[in-house]
Enzyme design. Structure first.
Site, PDB file in Angstrom:
ATOM      1  N   HIS A 207       0.851  -1.190   0.000  1.00 23.08           N
ATOM      2  CA  HIS A 207       0.000   0.000   0.000  1.00 23.08           C
ATOM      3  C   HIS A 207       0.886   1.240   0.000  1.00 23.08           C
ATOM      4  O   HIS A 207       1.870   1.304   0.734  1.00 23.08           O
ATOM      5  CB  HIS A 207      -0.898  -0.012   1.236  1.00 23.08           C
ATOM      6  CG  HIS A 207      -1.940   1.052   1.260  1.00 23.08           C
ATOM      7  ND1 HIS A 207      -1.650   2.383   1.516  1.00 23.08           N
ATOM      8  CD2 HIS A 207      -3.279   0.995   1.053  1.00 23.08           C
ATOM      9  CE1 HIS A 207      -2.770   3.084   1.478  1.00 23.08           C
ATOM     10  NE2 HIS A 207      -3.767   2.281   1.202  1.00 23.08           N
ATOM     11  N   CYS A 245      -3.797   2.638  -4.282  1.00 29.05           N
ATOM     12  CA  CYS A 245      -4.815   3.356  -3.509  1.00 29.05           C
ATOM     13  C   CYS A 245      -4.979   4.744  -4.095  1.00 29.05           C
ATOM     14  O   CYS A 245      -4.049   5.565  -4.029  1.00 29.05           O
ATOM     15  CB  CYS A 245      -4.419   3.440  -2.040  1.00 29.05           C
ATOM     16  SG  CYS A 245      -5.585   4.398  -1.032  1.00 29.05           S
ATOM     17  N   HIS A 274      -7.630   0.069  -3.609  1.00 29.79           N
ATOM     18  CA  HIS A 274      -8.509   0.887  -2.774  1.00 29.79           C
ATOM     19  C   HIS A 274      -8.908   2.091  -3.611  1.00 29.79           C
ATOM     20  O   HIS A 274      -8.038   2.784  -4.160  1.00 29.79           O
ATOM     21  CB  HIS A 274      -7.782   1.380  -1.524  1.00 29.79           C
ATOM     22  CG  HIS A 274      -7.346   0.298  -0.597  1.00 29.79           C
ATOM     23  ND1 HIS A 274      -6.498   0.535   0.475  1.00 29.79           N
ATOM     24  CD2 HIS A 274      -7.632  -1.025  -0.563  1.00 29.79           C
ATOM     25  CE1 HIS A 274      -6.287  -0.601   1.115  1.00 29.79           C
ATOM     26  NE2 HIS A 274      -6.968  -1.556   0.505  1.00 29.79           N
ATOM     27  N   ASP A 319     -12.686   1.684   0.364  1.00 23.57           N
ATOM     28  CA  ASP A 319     -11.774   2.401   1.248  1.00 23.57           C
ATOM     29  C   ASP A 319     -12.541   3.280   2.227  1.00 23.57           C
ATOM     30  O   ASP A 319     -13.595   2.893   2.702  1.00 23.57           O
ATOM     31  CB  ASP A 319     -10.743   3.179   0.438  1.00 23.57           C
ATOM     32  CG  ASP A 319      -9.429   3.372   1.214  1.00 23.57           C
ATOM     33  OD1 ASP A 319      -9.249   2.699   2.235  1.00 23.57           O
ATOM     34  OD2 ASP A 319      -8.595   4.168   0.792  1.00 23.57           O
ATOM     35  N   HIS A 320     -12.031   4.446   2.546  1.00 29.42           N
ATOM     36  CA  HIS A 320     -12.600   5.255   3.617  1.00 29.42           C
ATOM     37  C   HIS A 320     -13.957   5.847   3.232  1.00 29.42           C
ATOM     38  O   HIS A 320     -14.304   5.929   2.058  1.00 29.42           O
ATOM     39  CB  HIS A 320     -11.655   6.399   3.980  1.00 29.42           C
ATOM     40  CG  HIS A 320     -10.314   5.942   4.436  1.00 29.42           C
ATOM     41  ND1 HIS A 320      -9.219   6.764   4.492  1.00 29.42           N
ATOM     42  CD2 HIS A 320      -9.878   4.730   4.860  1.00 29.42           C
ATOM     43  CE1 HIS A 320      -8.166   6.099   4.928  1.00 29.42           C
ATOM     44  NE2 HIS A 320      -8.536   4.860   5.149  1.00 29.42           N
ATOM     45  N   TYR A 333     -14.077   4.344   8.655  1.00 26.70           N
ATOM     46  CA  TYR A 333     -14.608   3.016   8.323  1.00 26.70           C
ATOM     47  C   TYR A 333     -16.054   2.825   8.767  1.00 26.70           C
ATOM     48  O   TYR A 333     -16.393   1.873   9.468  1.00 26.70           O
ATOM     49  CB  TYR A 333     -13.707   1.937   8.938  1.00 26.70           C
ATOM     50  CG  TYR A 333     -12.353   1.912   8.279  1.00 26.70           C
ATOM     51  CD1 TYR A 333     -12.157   1.238   7.076  1.00 26.70           C
ATOM     52  CD2 TYR A 333     -11.284   2.602   8.829  1.00 26.70           C
ATOM     53  CE1 TYR A 333     -10.926   1.236   6.450  1.00 26.70           C
ATOM     54  CE2 TYR A 333     -10.051   2.607   8.202  1.00 26.70           C
ATOM     55  CZ  TYR A 333      -9.875   1.924   7.019  1.00 26.70           C
ATOM     56  OH  TYR A 333      -8.657   1.942   6.400  1.00 26.70           O
TER      57      TYR A 333
END
Length: 358
Positions: A207, A245, A274, A319-320, A333
């Site tokens: 990542h 990501c 992501h 992802d977030h 999350y």
């Protein structure tokens, strides 16, 4: 595209698997044993219990995020060989239960870093937020204490207390480690674990640094296209791959995120992705936006098109997300906004597939 959802495990995640199962197009999770410290072996029976629980809920568990790399490995200390042997044992145990991808990072000390975990937006939702000017006015200890205070009482990935218990000592050690030495330490790790991965059928997926620049003088080596290129060249094997990501790479507007996704997809080196959006607010100043392109500064359609064209079977997660509709929980999350993100990304993928088939 295999749409997944990050899940921290029973007793660690307030979101039940049943709810994840109800999100359209989500077929699996990126799982973790949240009580495992960096360097600790993941026992086969523990992995088996996690996978069985997920499968019983009607989902797949083929990706683990993350098996943390011990700081001694990153720093190149004499103890690293012991921790690498433990890491390889964990990889073998994961493979026994059908794990195909292991997401990890090689960030020194800190994982992702934000200056606010619940920045209030105009619509009343809250999001993760970063202002480098604030970071420059803080010490590493102060940012750790602020993050712990604002974490809603939940352990955050990359901010586990045991990882930060010797913060001052570890920061002092890194003062003598250059970017070149950090790359050498990384190569040593990859050369040691990739043969185990190849034998076990597991792909390592690194990542990127988040945000995509150095912090507190630490040597961060995974935040540009050239960094990713150097990493995949360290060991020329599909087992040495990437978790691209968009949010982490996209924190730096100099990174052409769709082009990065397309290049490394074409090279066969994307094992997981992501996908999220960011809104630029100034130099090294951004906030995490909802997933649609119109809400931030990344071209989400181009990112999904790159994945569709180059690695359509890749594991993806939204992802977030923001906290919306009164939800509370682990910052970054939540259930609701990540579910919206998963549905949006799935819609983009379907639309791309339809257009490409004409």
């Amino acid at each position: 595209m295999k749409m997944t959802f990050r899940w921290y495990g029973s007793g660690f995640d307030p979101i039940p698997l049943q709810y994840i199962r109800q999100i359209p197009e989500v077929t699996g999770i990126m799982g973790v044993l949240s009580d495992k410290a960096a360097g600790e072996v993941w026992q086969s029976e523990e992995v088996g219990a996690l996978v069985s629980e997920v499968r019983a809920a009607g989902l797949e568990c083929e990706v683990i995020e993350s098996v943390n790399v011990h700081e001694d490995i990153k720093m190149g200390l004499p103890t690293r060989d012991e921790y690498i042997r433990s890491y390889c044992t964990t990889l073998e145990n994961l493979a026994e239960h059908g794990i195909k991808v292991v997401v990890y990072n090689f960030m020194p000390v800190f994982d992702w870093l934000r200056t606010e975990l619940a920045h209030v937006n105009e619509d009343g939702s809250t999001c993760l937020y970063y202002d480098h000017a604030e970071v420059e006015g803080m010490t590493p200890r102060e940012i750790v204490e602020r993050t712990a205070r604002d974490s809603a009482g939940l352990t955050l990935p990359g901010w586990e207390p045991e990882r930060l218990s010797h913060l001052d000592e570890v920061m002092a050690r890194y003062a003598d480690i250059s970017h070149a030495q950090m790359r050498d330490n990384y190569r040593y790790f990859l050369e040691a674990v990739v043969p185990t991965c190849e034998k076990a059928g597991i792909r390592m997926a690194v990542h990127p640094d988040d945000p995509a620049w150095d912090l507190f003088g630490l040597p961060r080596i995974c935040n540009t296209r050239d960094d990713l290129d150097a990493i995949v060249r360290m060991v020329d094997s599909e087992a040495n791959s990437l978790c691209v990501c968009s949010g982490s790479l996209g924190s730096n507007p100099d990174n052409d995120v769709p082009a990065i996704f397309r290049e490394f997809g074409e090279r066969g080196r994307i094992a997981a992705a992501h996908v999220r959006n960011v809104k630029y607010l100034g130099d090294k100043h951004f906030q995490e936006a909802p997933h649609p392109s119109s809400t931030g500064d990344l071209d989400m359609a181009a990112i999904i098109e790159a994945l569709y064209d180059t690695c359509p079977e890749v594991y993806v997660r939204p992802d977030h997300g923001r906290m919306i509709w009164g939800e509370s929980g682990r910052p970054g999350y939540p259930l609701y906004d990540r579910a919206l993100g998963a549905t949006y990304l799935s819609g983009l993928f379907e639309a791309t597939a339809r257009l490409k088939s004409r």
